[in-house]
Design a protein around this motif. Structure first.
Motif, short mmCIF file in Angstrom:
data_model
loop_
_atom_site.label_atom_id
_atom_site.label_comp_id
_atom_site.label_asym_id
_atom_site.label_seq_id
_atom_site.Cartn_x
_atom_site.Cartn_y
_atom_site.Cartn_z
N ARG A 278 13.76 6.90 -0.09
CA ARG A 278 13.01 7.53 1.00
C ARG A 278 11.51 7.30 0.85
N GLU A 279 11.04 7.41 -0.38
CA GLU A 279 9.60 7.22 -0.62
C GLU A 279 9.18 5.79 -0.31
N GLN A 280 10.08 4.82 -0.51
CA GLN A 280 9.78 3.43 -0.20
C GLN A 280 9.93 3.14 1.29
N ALA A 281 10.99 3.67 1.88
CA ALA A 281 11.33 3.30 3.26
C ALA A 281 10.41 3.94 4.29
N TRP A 282 9.96 5.18 4.02
CA TRP A 282 9.21 5.89 5.06
C TRP A 282 7.89 5.20 5.43
N PRO A 283 7.03 4.80 4.49
CA PRO A 283 5.79 4.12 4.89
C PRO A 283 6.06 2.77 5.55
#
Length: 296
Positions: A278-283
């Protein structure tokens, strides 16, 4: 015709119902140009948000101008406009390909137009173009992708470039893929499929090789099942990169429909994946929305 006038007359300040009526008006005007007057548009107008309705009406105005052979202002083909064009192309070519050729000569061979020609297939496109007036044929050949031009001007299918799909110039490889037919080139079908699968399965990601495989898939209907796997391969590997700041120049080479798939897929990962994912995909997802949605 002027897009500003179209906007003022049919879009600015209109309610959803008014935009729907405007779209129905354009549909009737277009269908009357390609079929007998009084024919019906073959589908009802689906629900649209305001941005979709605007893009749809803008594109229909361009199609109508092309059918009347009237000049039209230059237009930036955003993803929303390309999607609207893709929705109308099946109707536009339902009575023959002349409207597509004239639209193509004016606006270039856009992603949805290439998709239509790929789906029709090399042999049929070749037969259709042989019946065209020579002057129009030359104009159309001038705007087609290089692999299509090379295919249509070749005396036969040259399979030699497929010996190593990822070496040498791209156009001959794509040209051969588009021309392949089961009767004459059966052995090459499995070889091309194996080459694409090798890119999906590779431990190390190489952008140039991936892009070649992706474009191969885009010029052969029989390779369509590999499209999503290649896209997932890209996402899996790109999320491992330390930064996404330089990615736009790569993503601009994706077909418009796959950019939309990518936005949806990353949204799913950003909401349902592991915390790290999630931390990688969101930005990454936010950047795509900025590039292809908010700024259109």
């Amino acid at each position: 015709m002027n897009l500003t006038i179209i906007h003022d007359e049919y879009i600015a300040g209109k309610t959803a119902d008014a935009l729907r009526e405007s779209e129905q008006f354009f549909n009737q005007e277009i269908i009357d140009q390609i079929w007998a007057v009084g024919s019906d548009w073959p589908a009802s107008v689906p629900p649209r948000d305001h941005a979709e309705a605007v893009a749809t009406i803008e594109v229909k105005s361009i199609i109508l101008a092309s059918l009347h052979k009237k000049p039209m202002d230059a237009i930036v083909w955003t993803d929303s406009r390309l999607t609207a064009l893709a929705d109308d192309l099946p109707v536009l070519v339902s009575a023959g390909f002349d409207p597509l050729w004239h639209l193509m000569v004016t606006h270039g061979c856009l992603d949805p137009m290439v998709a239509v020609l790929v789906q029709v297939g090399f042999s049929d496109v070749q037969s259709i173009m042989e019946t065209m007036p020579s002057a129009l044929r030359e104009r159309v050949l001038g705007v087609l992708p290089a692999f299509m031009t090379q295919s249509l001007e070749a005396s036969e299918c040259d399979t030699a470039p497929l010996g190593h799909c990822f070496a040498g110039d791209e156009a001959p490889v794509l040209s051969a893929v588009w021309q392949l037919n089961w009767a004459d080139h059966r052995v090459w079908f499995s070889r091309v499929q194996a080459a694409i699968q090798s890119v999906i399965d590779a431990e190390a990601f190489d952008w140039a090789t991936w892009l070649r495989a992706y474009r191969m898939v885009g010029c052969g209907q029989w390779l369509a099942d590999y499209r999503e796997s290649l896209c997932q391969c890209f996402v899996t590997n790109w999320l491992k990169q330390p930064t996404f700041t330089a990615i736009q120049s790569y993503l601009d080479q994706w077909l418009w429909r796959d950019r939309q798939w990518l936005i949806s897929h990353l949204y799913h990962l950003a909401n349902t994946g592991s915390i790290h994912t999630r931390e990688q995909a969101w930005p990454f997802h936010k950047q795509l929305c900025d590039w292809y949605t908010n700024n259109q």
